[in-house]
Design an enzyme around this catalytic site. Structure first.
Site, mmCIF file in Angstrom:
data_model
loop_
_atom_site.group_PDB
_atom_site.id
_atom_site.type_symbol
_atom_site.label_atom_id
_atom_site.label_comp_id
_atom_site.label_asym_id
_atom_site.label_seq_id
_atom_site.Cartn_x
_atom_site.Cartn_y
_atom_site.Cartn_z
ATOM 1 N N ARG A 45 0.820 -1.211 0.000
ATOM 2 C CA ARG A 45 0.000 0.000 0.000
ATOM 3 C C ARG A 45 0.860 1.270 0.000
ATOM 4 O O ARG A 45 0.520 2.265 0.637
ATOM 5 C CB ARG A 45 -0.965 0.012 1.200
ATOM 6 C CG ARG A 45 -1.924 -1.152 1.263
ATOM 7 C CD ARG A 45 -2.885 -1.187 0.073
ATOM 8 N NE ARG A 45 -3.681 -2.394 0.127
ATOM 9 C CZ ARG A 45 -3.322 -3.553 -0.441
ATOM 10 N NH1 ARG A 45 -2.185 -3.630 -1.124
ATOM 11 N NH2 ARG A 45 -4.092 -4.608 -0.354
ATOM 12 N N SER A 72 -11.219 -0.180 3.099
ATOM 13 C CA SER A 72 -10.452 -0.453 4.320
ATOM 14 C C SER A 72 -9.869 0.853 4.853
ATOM 15 O O SER A 72 -9.052 1.487 4.191
ATOM 16 C CB SER A 72 -9.328 -1.450 4.022
ATOM 17 O OG SER A 72 -9.865 -2.682 3.581
ATOM 18 N N GLU A 76 -5.470 4.287 6.105
ATOM 19 C CA GLU A 76 -5.112 4.112 4.694
ATOM 20 C C GLU A 76 -5.503 5.317 3.845
ATOM 21 O O GLU A 76 -4.719 5.743 2.990
ATOM 22 C CB GLU A 76 -5.768 2.836 4.145
ATOM 23 C CG GLU A 76 -5.358 2.495 2.740
ATOM 24 C CD GLU A 76 -5.787 1.085 2.324
ATOM 25 O OE1 GLU A 76 -6.076 0.908 1.131
ATOM 26 O OE2 GLU A 76 -5.828 0.185 3.166
#
Length: 351
Positions: free
Chosen positions: A160, A239, A343
């Site tokens: 990520r 998420s 995130e």
């Protein structure tokens, strides 16, 4: 280019949250994107680049500067090479590649947002990450004032993360190129256990591309991870927290806390993440710390379908969302000694 002043930004995000921008510019060509960026940089105006808005948390006060909405289009297949303009809708592009019989991104179906955001976040799901198929990223380099082409190895991809995320003020992604696989209409090897079970195959097997894509869409929809304007359970950024990656020492301390809290036989999820590092599950941590599906009584709550998704129930503010996120971060840290990291990108606010 379309230009608006005191323009609402909430409708441009999947959270439907955030105040207005002083100025909103919508660019439909690469040249317009570059012109808007140069104009902001030359005048010293703060710049916010907006794609699909699926990874943005914008403060209630909005953005004092120029918000640049990238609405460029372009889908070009040459053999196994795919080039996407940054503004292309990602999930539509995945569908078109599956229909063309090319594998490599089919398990990334249903992810909201634009193609240009995928290398920034190194988007991944169900055993696939774009870093495995991205060959080049074409971007405008704000530091040099030139358009550059970065090969995969120059993008510094990790979980990520990427070069673009590490230096968010430098690059504006214009185009992304992918190298896909022609496996005779079959998917890439299915690597994610949940997807393999749903498909009725063993991990490593291939299945028809349409089956892989449709199965992933069903799995995501069951977790509220496919955007539906009528379903507040999907008004989220997917998420909200990344899965923590712990050193051996950190994981040992975490493991001891798990057994102390949940009993001697308790075993947390653990996945290899490189030498001396272990990845665990943010969703597991949140649930075991007492924040279960549907948690919350206000306008911002955990999704009833997935503990990793924080949602706007329709009347939330960004501060409502952040209060919930902070409560979860504090609760997980107190329970297990692990600090969760958000995130989505925050604008004008922080956890």
């Amino acid at each position: 280019m379309q230009e608006l002043h005191d323009a609402p930004l909430a409708p441009l995000t999947t959270f439907r949250l955030g105040g207005p921008a002083t100025r909103l510019v919508t660019a439909t060509t690469d040249a317009e994107v570059i012109a808007a960026v140069r104009a902001a940089d030359d005048s010293g105006t703060p710049l916010l680049v907006v794609g699909g808005g699926s990874n943005l948390v914008i403060g209630d006060k909005g953005f004092d500067g120029t918000a640049l909405r990238i609405a460029t289009t372009g889908f070009e297949l040459r053999g196994r090479t795919l080039e996407l303009a940054a503004g292309e809708v990602w999930t539509d592009a995945v569908a078109r590649t599956a229909e063309a019989g090319l594998a490599g991104i089919e398990c990334l179906a249903g992810i909201p947002g634009s193609a240009g955001a995928t290398p920034i976040q190194n988007v991944g799901a169900y055993g696939q990450e774009v870093s495995s198929t991205v060959t080049e990223v074409v971007a405008y380099d704000r530091r040099t004032g030139a358009t550059v082409t970065l090969a995969n190895e120059e993008c510094a991809f990790s979980y990520r993360h990427s070069r673009f995320k590490a230096d968010p003020e430098r690059y504006v992604v214009l185009r992304v190129r992918f190298g896909l696989d022609d496996a005779g209409g079959l998917s890439a090897p299915v690597r994610y256990a949940e997807a393999a079970r749903a498909l009725g195959v063993e991990p490593g097997d291939r299945v028809p591309l349409a089956d892989a894509r449709e199965t992933v869409l069903k799995l995501r929809a069951g977790k509220g991870m496919v955007l539906d304007p009528e379903d507040h359970d999907t008004w989220s950024a997917g998420s909200f927290f990344t899965n923590p990656i712990l050193t051996d020492e950190q994981f040992a301390a975490f493991h001891a806390r798990v057994r102390e809290r949940l009993g001697d036989g308790a075993e947390p999820p653990a996945y290899p993440a490189g030498e001396g590092r272990t990845k665990t599950s943010a969703a597991w941590l949140i649930d075991k710390a007492g924040f279960t599906k549907g948690y919350g009584s206000g306008p911002a709550r955990i999704s009833t379908k997935h503990t990793l998704a924080l949602t706007n129930r329709g009347g939330a503010t960004t501060e409502d969302l952040l209060e919930l996120a902070r409560e979860i971060v504090a609760g997980v840290r107190e329970a297990f000694g692990v600090t969760l990291v958000n995130e989505p990108v925050t604008v004008g606010v922080s956890l």
